[in-house]
Write an enzyme that holds these catalytic residues in place. Structure first.
Site, PDB file in Angstrom:
ATOM      1  N   GLU A  34      -0.064  -1.424   5.534  1.00 32.10           N
ATOM      2  CA  GLU A  34       0.922  -0.970   6.516  1.00 32.10           C
ATOM      3  C   GLU A  34       0.666   0.462   6.945  1.00 32.10           C
ATOM      4  OE1 GLU A  34       4.502   0.932   8.086  1.00 32.10           O
ATOM      5  OE2 GLU A  34       3.511   1.435   6.221  1.00 32.10           O
ATOM      6  N   ASP A  61       0.826  -1.216   0.000  1.00 34.27           N
ATOM      7  CA  ASP A  61       0.000   0.000   0.000  1.00 34.27           C
ATOM      8  C   ASP A  61       0.858   1.263   0.000  1.00 34.27           C
ATOM      9  OD1 ASP A  61       0.668  -0.911   2.669  1.00 34.27           O
ATOM     10  OD2 ASP A  61      -0.670   0.604   3.478  1.00 34.27           O
TER      11      ASP A  61
END
Ligand SMILES: [Zn+2]
Length: 430
Positions: A182, A106
């Site tokens: 994350e 991400d």
């Protein structure tokens, strides 16, 4: 063997640029930040790895109805070591540790568009440039995610490709983990994996190439305990001219904030050179609005504190002291105070003399010629989830730390250099 591998990495700039470009085209933004998740990026990466001979792929999808496909994908690529696992004397076989390299899929949103000099999702390659401090930059790539965390991701892939290309099996089984989520707390990433899958062994080691410095000399092995605290003070509202008839919740809250800041700092006053700053911090931060007008004494007050506490102090010891200070303030101001902890993370450290840190330091010395030192950071990272399960985890890469900034960049020399460090770790049978 090492020469072959380094030669492959030295000549793989085009591969690095291709992978960075394709990954950046597929913005993997969490639903919490207005995106659709990591599925497109993950599926692309799966296909790319397969096409390049990395076939041991498995997906662990965390369900999330808000995301595209209803999932937040976590991808693992396994590169088995020599032997079939039956001979326990072969490093990497059953009973031996595996080397994990964990990066995240991400990215954060680009932020203010006008601050970018180019489209954040189209990678631009520049031969040179300069840092804000005036020092010169070598060849680099610009785009959202090129550093955070695609630099580490691409380095780990190049390291594996170098081994595969040379027909060399790693000394211990290598697992590349490409995790989801994350940036907003890892609830669908490493935290979900730790709770729902049995992936890690106690003797594994995990490198997280998602933080570091421009020289590559700091290895992060510990973090402070993190506690966010919300304080609600209830007094009695009154006219601004008649404090005698009320109980000023704002005054009491302000008194509480000051006493907590100084009282906790004095009580938990140890210094630990691993950290910067090297002491525990107790900072009043967010303040909620109370009354809209100046001539009313507020009956309620809400403020928050951000506490980063040296790991030697359990959060419970800090809340006990908060209780004592809170009682003093309640008695002095005739108010009631309650508090909650919207976030708390306690974290154990990875020992500075652990095999992971020693091997990593050796590999960094070989590639970059720098001596490393262990450090601790402010708290609440993915490392804690692993360390608290007694799995050694170290955060390291060589980066300029442009994560989350406009015009985020990564140096090609760092992508390739870090790939060499990772390849050496994969070959290290020690
Ligand atoms: Zn990151």
């Amino acid at each position: 063997m090492k020469d072959n591998i380094f030669k492959f990495i030295d000549t793989s700039e085009a591969l690095a640029v291709e992978l960075e470009t394709e990954l950046t085209k597929r913005p993997a933004i969490a639903p919490d930040s207005g995106g659709t998740g990591e599925l497109d990026k993950c599926e692309f990466l799966e296909g790319w790895l397969k096409a390049h001979g990395i076939t041991g792929l498995e997906r662990h999808d965390a369900p999330d109805p808000r995301a595209k496909g209803g999932v937040r994908p976590n991808l693992i690529a396994t590169i088995p070591c020599q032997g079939d696992g039956s001979d326990a004397t072969i490093p990497g076989a059953a009973g031996h540790s595996r080397l994990w390299i964990m990066s995240h899929l991400d990215v954060v949103p680009p932020g203010e568009a006008s601050l970018w000099n180019s489209d954040p999702y189209t990678v631009v390659r520049k031969d040179s440039g300069s840092r804000p401090d005036g020092s010169t930059l070598g060849p680099h790539l610009i785009g959202r995610g090129v550093e955070d965390n695609q630099q580490g991701l691409v380095s780990s892939v190049l390291a594996v490709l170098a081994l595969v290309n040379a027909g060399i099996k790693p000394a211990r089984t290598v697992k590349l983990l490409f995790a989801a989520d994350e940036e907003v707390g890892s609830a669908y990433g490493i935290v979900w994996l730790m709770e729902n899958r049995d992936l890690f062994h106690k003797d594994d080691m995990v490198l997280i190439p998602d933080g570091g410095d421009s020289n590559g000399e700091t290895i992060e092995i510990a973090e402070k305990n993190l506690a966010w605290v919300k304080f609600t003070t209830t007094g009695l509202q009154a006219h601004g001219s008649r404090p005698d008839q009320g109980a000023n919740a704002h005054l009491a809250g302000a008194d509480l904030a000051v006493r907590l800041h100084y009282g906790l700092s004095a009580k938990f006053s140890a210094h630990d050179p691993l950290f910067e700053p090297d002491y525990s911090t107790f900072q009043p931060t967010k303040k909620e609005a109370n009354v809209p007008n100046i001539n009313t004494i507020p009956g309620e007050d809400v403020f928050y504190m951000d506490m980063r506490i040296l790991p030697q102090y359990p959060i419970k010891a800090v809340t006990a002291e908060i209780d004592r200070i809170k009682a003093e303030v309640e008695a002095r101001h005739r108010v009631k105070i309650s508090y909650t902890l919207p976030q708390q993370v306690e974290s154990r450290a990875t020992p500075a003399d652990s095999a992971l840190v020693k091997r990593l330091s050796g590999a960094i010395r070989d590639v970059y010629g720098v001596e490393t030192r262990p450090i601790g950071i402010g708290g609440g990272t993915v490392g804690a989830a692993l360390r608290n399960a007694d799995i050694p985890a170290a955060v390291w890469c060589r980066i300029d730390e442009t994560a989350h900034q406009p015009n985020e960049y990564t140096l090609i020399a760092n992508i390739l250099g870090d790939a060499k460090v990772m390849a050496l770790l994969m070959l290290d049978a020690g």
